[in-house]
Write an enzyme that holds these catalytic residues in place. Structure first.
Site, short mmCIF file in Angstrom:
data_model
loop_
_atom_site.label_atom_id
_atom_site.label_comp_id
_atom_site.label_asym_id
_atom_site.label_seq_id
_atom_site.Cartn_x
_atom_site.Cartn_y
_atom_site.Cartn_z
N HIS A 144 17.29 -14.11 38.42
CA HIS A 144 18.45 -14.36 37.55
C HIS A 144 19.24 -15.54 38.11
CE1 HIS A 144 22.29 -13.84 35.54
NE2 HIS A 144 21.62 -13.17 34.63
N GLY B 226 27.76 -15.73 30.12
CA GLY B 226 29.12 -15.25 30.32
C GLY B 226 30.20 -16.23 29.89
N SER C 220 25.28 -15.05 26.44
CA SER C 220 26.30 -14.76 25.41
C SER C 220 25.70 -14.23 24.10
CB SER C 220 27.18 -15.98 25.15
OG SER C 220 27.88 -16.33 26.34
N GLU D 163 17.40 -18.24 29.99
CA GLU D 163 18.85 -18.08 30.01
C GLU D 163 19.50 -19.39 30.45
OE1 GLU D 163 20.00 -13.66 30.44
OE2 GLU D 163 19.76 -14.48 32.44
N LYS E 175 24.94 -6.09 35.53
CA LYS E 175 25.45 -6.87 36.67
C LYS E 175 26.28 -5.97 37.60
CE LYS E 175 25.11 -10.95 33.85
NZ LYS E 175 25.55 -12.30 33.55
N ASN F 277 21.79 -6.07 31.03
CA ASN F 277 21.99 -6.39 32.44
C ASN F 277 23.45 -6.11 32.74
OD1 ASN F 277 22.26 -7.55 34.94
ND2 ASN F 277 21.83 -9.66 34.26
N GLU G 215 22.27 -15.98 38.54
CA GLU G 215 23.32 -15.63 39.50
C GLU G 215 22.73 -15.43 40.89
OE1 GLU G 215 24.90 -12.55 37.00
OE2 GLU G 215 25.63 -14.14 35.68
P1 PGA Z 1 25.89 -12.68 29.14
O1 PGA Z 1 24.85 -12.53 30.38
O2 PGA Z 1 25.26 -11.98 27.98
O3 PGA Z 1 27.15 -12.01 29.62
O4 PGA Z 1 26.05 -14.14 28.89
C1 PGA Z 1 23.48 -12.62 30.18
C2 PGA Z 1 22.76 -12.54 31.50
O5 PGA Z 1 23.23 -13.12 32.49
O6 PGA Z 1 21.69 -11.91 31.61
#
Ligand code: PGA
Length: 255
Positions: A94, A172, A212, A166, A11, A9, A96
């Site tokens: 997601h 992140g 992460s 998640e 983003k 992803n 976000e």
């Molecule tokens: P990350 O993001 O691996 O940077 O923690 C994962 C995601 O939001 O899909």
């Protein structure tokens, strides 16, 4: 046996030339037959990346998609448009989008239906906030997100979806759920699928872990019985680390 998926992803990262370079780097890497590899660039570079993935086993995915097929929805992208560009997957719900853009389970449910009607496999994201975990609400939160987002779908449709657990506090942040913490939630989600739908959908649905994931922790997470792959943010932005995670999942698939 569920075929693992490693999905990147991207983003809102990478410009056109970096997107192309990253796609080329992943295409030129090793693609083990037992693992599905998916890359989800920003909408505006889907076409450029799609051209690079042509003829390779690496698949393309969108980071979101709207539930209506067309019309006056400024800024929205339909599932048919994603399919037209070669997307076989779409990330939906997601955290976000849930937390920064205010997406509700109802909206995510509409998008799920639209993706399935278009033949695109939705990757439905669910996950709890830190305070929800600390107050013992993890299971209730992820279950209600899953129930709301899958509302009205048949067992056959559910069997065609992918779920990504998640935990929001792990996205992140560099904090990863321990393999045991992740496995516990994955097993709960699978049990819920069996209860709400049937044993076949519960056995078929791939449940990815995200938050992460990096080369150093991928193998241990992927070794858990109910973790069927990873949704990778930060570590998918470099071909080398993404390919290392893919390799870690192969080792698991071979075991
Ligand atoms: P990350 O993001 O691996 O940077 O923690 C994962 C995601 O939001 O899909």
């Amino acid at each position: 046996m569920r075929r693992p998926i490693i999905a990147g992803n991207w983003k809102m990262n990478l410009d056109r030339s970096d997107s192309i370079e990253l796609a080329r780097g992943v295409v030129q890497g090793t693609h083990p037959a037992g693992v599905e590899i998916v890359m989800c660039p920003t909408f505006v570079y889907l076409d450029a990346v799609s051209g690079i993935l042509e003829g390779s086993p690496v698949k393309l995915g969108g980071q979101d998609g709207y539930q209506e097929p067309n019309g006056a929805f400024t800024g929205a992208i339909s599932m048919a448009m994603l399919a037209d560009l070669g997307c076989e997957y779409v990330i939906l719900g997601h955290s976000e989008r849930r937390h920064c853009m205010g997406e509700t389970n109802d909206l995510v449910n509409g998008k799920m239906k639209a993706a399935l009607a278009t033949g695109i496999t939705p990757i439905l994201c669910v996950g709890e906030l830190l305070e929800e975990r600390e107050s013992g609400q993890t299971q209730a939160v992820v279950e209600s997100q899953m129930d709301g987002s899958l509302a009205d779908l048949s067992a056959e449709q559910v069997a065609q979806t992918v779920i990504a657990y998640e935990p929001v506090w792990a996205i992140g942040t560099g904090k990863t759920a321990t393999p045991e913490q992740a496995q516990e939630v994955h097993a709960d989600l699978r049990k819920l699928l069996a209860k709400r739908y049937n044993a076949q959908s519960s056995d078929t649905v791939r449940i990815l872990y995200g938050g992460s994931v990096k080369p150093s922790n991928a193998a241990e997470l992927l070794s858990q019985p109910d973790i069927d792959g990873a949704l990778v943010g930060g570590a998918s932005l470099q071909a080398e680390s993404f390919l290392q995670i893919i390799a870690a999942s192969t080792a698991e698939a071979a075991n």
